[in-house]
Design an enzyme around this catalytic site. Structure first.
Site, PDB file in Angstrom:
ATOM      1  N   ARG A  53      -9.504   1.227  -0.874  1.00 19.14           N
ATOM      2  CA  ARG A  53      -8.250   1.928  -0.654  1.00 19.14           C
ATOM      3  C   ARG A  53      -8.422   2.806   0.590  1.00 19.14           C
ATOM      4  O   ARG A  53      -9.522   3.197   0.945  1.00 19.14           O
ATOM      5  CB  ARG A  53      -7.741   2.752  -1.837  1.00 19.14           C
ATOM      6  CG  ARG A  53      -8.704   3.341  -2.743  1.00 19.14           C
ATOM      7  CD  ARG A  53      -9.249   4.766  -2.525  1.00 19.14           C
ATOM      8  NE  ARG A  53      -8.600   5.635  -1.595  1.00 19.14           N
ATOM      9  CZ  ARG A  53      -9.229   6.222  -0.591  1.00 19.14           C
ATOM     10  NH1 ARG A  53     -10.516   6.004  -0.343  1.00 19.14           N
ATOM     11  NH2 ARG A  53      -8.608   7.051   0.200  1.00 19.14           N
ATOM     12  N   GLY A  54      -7.300   3.070   1.265  1.00 23.97           N
ATOM     13  CA  GLY A  54      -7.348   3.811   2.518  1.00 23.97           C
ATOM     14  C   GLY A  54      -6.851   2.900   3.626  1.00 23.97           C
ATOM     15  O   GLY A  54      -7.241   1.724   3.689  1.00 23.97           O
ATOM     16  N   ALA A  55      -5.979   3.470   4.482  1.00 26.33           N
ATOM     17  CA  ALA A  55      -5.264   2.653   5.471  1.00 26.33           C
ATOM     18  C   ALA A  55      -6.198   1.773   6.299  1.00 26.33           C
ATOM     19  O   ALA A  55      -6.002   0.554   6.397  1.00 26.33           O
ATOM     20  CB  ALA A  55      -4.455   3.572   6.394  1.00 26.33           C
ATOM     21  N   ARG A  93      -0.327  -4.912  -1.280  1.00 29.89           N
ATOM     22  CA  ARG A  93       0.077  -3.508  -1.183  1.00 29.89           C
ATOM     23  C   ARG A  93       1.250  -3.469  -0.208  1.00 29.89           C
ATOM     24  O   ARG A  93       1.076  -3.197   0.985  1.00 29.89           O
ATOM     25  CB  ARG A  93      -1.069  -2.615  -0.625  1.00 29.89           C
ATOM     26  CG  ARG A  93      -2.327  -2.525  -1.472  1.00 29.89           C
ATOM     27  CD  ARG A  93      -2.212  -1.630  -2.693  1.00 29.89           C
ATOM     28  NE  ARG A  93      -1.809  -0.271  -2.413  1.00 29.89           N
ATOM     29  CZ  ARG A  93      -2.660   0.731  -2.134  1.00 29.89           C
ATOM     30  NH1 ARG A  93      -3.959   0.520  -2.078  1.00 29.89           N
ATOM     31  NH2 ARG A  93      -2.204   1.949  -1.927  1.00 29.89           N
ATOM     32  N   GLN A 206      -9.293  11.819  -5.857  1.00 26.59           N
ATOM     33  CA  GLN A 206     -10.019  11.227  -4.728  1.00 26.59           C
ATOM     34  C   GLN A 206     -10.967  12.239  -4.066  1.00 26.59           C
ATOM     35  O   GLN A 206     -11.974  11.854  -3.491  1.00 26.59           O
ATOM     36  CB  GLN A 206      -9.046  10.694  -3.670  1.00 26.59           C
ATOM     37  CG  GLN A 206      -8.198   9.523  -4.131  1.00 26.59           C
ATOM     38  CD  GLN A 206      -6.860   9.954  -4.677  1.00 26.59           C
ATOM     39  OE1 GLN A 206      -6.712  11.073  -5.171  1.00 26.59           O
ATOM     40  NE2 GLN A 206      -5.879   9.084  -4.616  1.00 26.59           N
ATOM     41  N   ASP A 247      -0.747   9.682   5.647  1.00 28.23           N
ATOM     42  CA  ASP A 247      -0.363   8.286   5.465  1.00 28.23           C
ATOM     43  C   ASP A 247       0.687   7.873   6.476  1.00 28.23           C
ATOM     44  O   ASP A 247       0.780   6.714   6.860  1.00 28.23           O
ATOM     45  CB  ASP A 247       0.162   8.068   4.048  1.00 28.23           C
ATOM     46  CG  ASP A 247      -0.987   8.060   3.074  1.00 28.23           C
ATOM     47  OD1 ASP A 247      -1.513   9.153   2.773  1.00 28.23           O
ATOM     48  OD2 ASP A 247      -1.394   6.971   2.642  1.00 28.23           O
ATOM     49  N   ASN A 257       1.440  13.138   3.351  1.00 35.17           N
ATOM     50  CA  ASN A 257       0.054  12.958   2.922  1.00 35.17           C
ATOM     51  C   ASN A 257       0.016  13.142   1.411  1.00 35.17           C
ATOM     52  O   ASN A 257       1.030  13.417   0.774  1.00 35.17           O
ATOM     53  CB  ASN A 257      -0.867  13.961   3.645  1.00 35.17           C
ATOM     54  CG  ASN A 257      -2.333  13.676   3.421  1.00 35.17           C
ATOM     55  OD1 ASN A 257      -2.767  12.518   3.459  1.00 35.17           O
ATOM     56  ND2 ASN A 257      -3.108  14.702   3.138  1.00 35.17           N
ATOM     57  N   LYS A 258      -1.134  12.986   0.835  1.00 36.88           N
ATOM     58  CA  LYS A 258      -1.301  13.058  -0.618  1.00 36.88           C
ATOM     59  C   LYS A 258      -0.587  14.281  -1.194  1.00 36.88           C
ATOM     60  O   LYS A 258      -0.617  15.361  -0.632  1.00 36.88           O
ATOM     61  CB  LYS A 258      -2.794  13.145  -0.938  1.00 36.88           C
ATOM     62  CG  LYS A 258      -3.155  13.012  -2.391  1.00 36.88           C
ATOM     63  CD  LYS A 258      -2.748  11.681  -2.975  1.00 36.88           C
ATOM     64  CE  LYS A 258      -3.336  10.542  -2.193  1.00 36.88           C
ATOM     65  NZ  LYS A 258      -2.725   9.246  -2.472  1.00 36.88           N
TER      66      LYS A 258
END
Lengths: 371, 371
Positions: A53-55, A93, A206, A247, A257-258
């Site tokens: 996971r992660g761009a 995704r 995370q 993101d 962002n998160k």
């Protein structure tokens, strides 16, 4: 970066076999598991089920997925198979911008290969270009961001610089280095005294499970804190700067962002603490201005809030436990938007700019011309 | 309040036996356990090991503990036994202001009892005074706070009023009703349409485990959210007001409450949402002005951050799981201070006032004269 004192990237190709290796992040921080991917179907599963996971790493993994697809091509109807592979990967995704971008770049490049062998060669070359660009971008972000840490370090006469971060914008989310963590890793390598406050980052934790693990493996001093804690630390001079990832950033500098990032930005502003966002320019959405109004926020499964995963030390098994009443509902918004007015600066691969349309276009003038 | 449609308080005396009953909060939300306390030693354990927690209920339980101590008195040297009991109780939670206050009030009252029988009578009477005052105070806070909810409800033409709360300032922390929850319970009883956003309140999850349970048992619509979520909800008009409790309020209106409260107050201010603090005046510290500078913040065991407790549904057992890397440190600050400038108003048993020295003394003029 280091794992058990040995250098790793998040994905690598086997030298002798048509196999990819990834770090299966689902098992961190309790177990370090390397997974082998043998087919584009394996790659799709790894992306869909968040082994990676992660761009950045999603894009790179998808690019290598297209290489595995090329290796599996028959002698004829090759394009059909490549389009099927691309569709399979892109569906894993649907909102991951880097994923679609990497797959489309492979498809575009592969059009030039007229034979199976040529297609394999092109797919590998394109995947390597993509991973090298990811590495280069993160290294540059690290280098620009390190200058900020160094300046604070000088002002503190070498006393440890306290950096707060939220979620994981670390090397696990990219090929290596990460974005928010890149300045930290580079500064630490260069001998700066550092300490990182790691927001645990509920609901998926995370920070507690990935960022803390990364920092621990690099030997960087860090402390995990509940997401509630940062404001208190800032009120008491215990945070020198905040660095987070993003993101999606609008052309005016609003940052999605998160979930919870916005609360830390408010606290940083209230206490005059610099709040930086580290990002590859690929995450800037040039079509959007107002982040709060225009960026749709993903609502995820409430189960991620109601249950939490951890290690039962009595039998060393990873278990899931319920933490709410069994009949209580929960809500799970994945992201929030931090308005540009709360952001001290954006750390990009081209340098640091103000979080504003003017600031961003000063670094990326070619985008201005495209408007 | 209701538990399984039956009315309970957090503590009650057995009609026929010299026994107290308490709700052992450690088992919530997964199990509802009533514990019998037979001696002052039982009471001390229940307070020390947090079978009961929350300012009001700790004071009331300690007061009834002195009644159990009186019941156990020998015919002579009675005062020695009472002082020992008082010392034992006061040592259980040294920083709990209500605890020491309740025990000292019992000691003072008991001085007038010259026989064993008289002391028992006085101890019971004093304990009942203390519980009745607690009930009365929470009911009054509820009534004043309900007016705010009703006004918002009218402005929304009866559409549900969305209230966000942090931690548990609910009836479990008092004899009944609670402070932050009292306006919610009274408004709901009076037919107001309500919905409560419940911050889970890491690291001890009092929101997810206690507030959500309380609201569920009353049949009040609620949604548990990670502590990170409130800012996003406020940005999108999904919160009409915030109500929280407080452990200690300065005479200028700075509010020490569960860690993370300050972040919600910042978000409320940034989005023009009213932020109220509900408190009995007994929690005002008249000697302190500047909360951020002067209120010492308790640092608790880092274990509470690194491990989390929940229900393993596979065997219906409550388990503790590790959620950080095994070698990562954690920090656990129990409270933060929300500056008065971010507080819309204080809801006290005497009414609502501005969070300022002027506002507070307008409701409590006798305290001004004592300065």
């Amino acid at each position: 970066m280091l794992v058990g004192k040995k250098h790793f990237r998040t994905i690598w190709r086997d030298k002798d076999r048509p196999v990819l290796h990834i770090i299966d992040q689902r098992h961190l921080p309790h177990n370090f598991v390397i997974e082998e991917l043998h087919s584009v179907a394996d790659v799709a599963t790894a992306i869909k089920d968040m082994h990676v996971r992660g761009a950045g790493v999603i894009g790179v993994t998808a690019a290598y997925g297209m290489y595995l697809a090329a290796l599996a091509l028959p002698e004829k109807d090759m394009d059909d198979d490549l389009f099927s592979a691309a569709d399979l990967l892109k569906a894993t995704r649907p909102t991951a911008v880097n994923l679609a971008w990497a797959v489309d770049r492979q498809l575009e490049a592969l059009r030039k290969g007229k034979s199976r062998e040529k297609k394999i060669e092109i797919a590998l070359q394109t995947a390597e270009e993509i991973i090298n660009e990811d590495l280069d971008c993160c290294r540059k972000i690290g280098s620009h961001g390190m200058a900020i840490i160094d300046e604070i370090s000088r002002k503190k006469n070498g006393a440890p610089v306290n950096i707060l971060t939220h979620c994981n914008a670390g090397w696990l989310g990219f090929a290596d280095y990460g974005t928010a963590t890149a300045p930290i890793y580079l500064a630490a390598e260069n001998g700066a005294a550092l300490h990182v406050w790691v927001d645990e980052t509920r609901p998926r934790n995370q920070g507690a499970s990935l960022t803390a693990w990364e920092l621990g493996e690099q030997g960087i001093s860090h402390t995990v804190i509940p997401d509630n804690t940062g404001g208190h630390l800032m009120q008491h001079g215990m945070v020198d700067m905040v660095i987070v990832g993003t993101d999606r950033t609008t052309r005016r500098g609003d940052v999605a962002n998160k979930i919870g990032t916005y609360l830390k930005a408010l606290a940083a502003r209230d206490n005059n603490i610099p709040f930086y966002v580290a990002l590859p320019s690929s995450s800037i959405d040039w079509n959007i201005g107002d982040g709060v109004g225009e960026i749709p926020i993903e609502e995820r499964d409430a189960r991620e809030v109601r249950y939490i995963i951890g290690l039962d030390e009595s039998d060393q098994k990873v278990k899931e436990v319920l933490i709410t009443p069994k009949d209580s509902k929960a809500a799970n918004y994945g992201f929030d938007v931090t308005p540009a007015r709360l952001v001290t600066g954006l750390i990009t691969e081209r340098g640091i700019c103000e979080a504003s349309e003017e600031g961003i276009f000063s670094l990326f003038p070619e985008k201005h011309d495209q408007k």
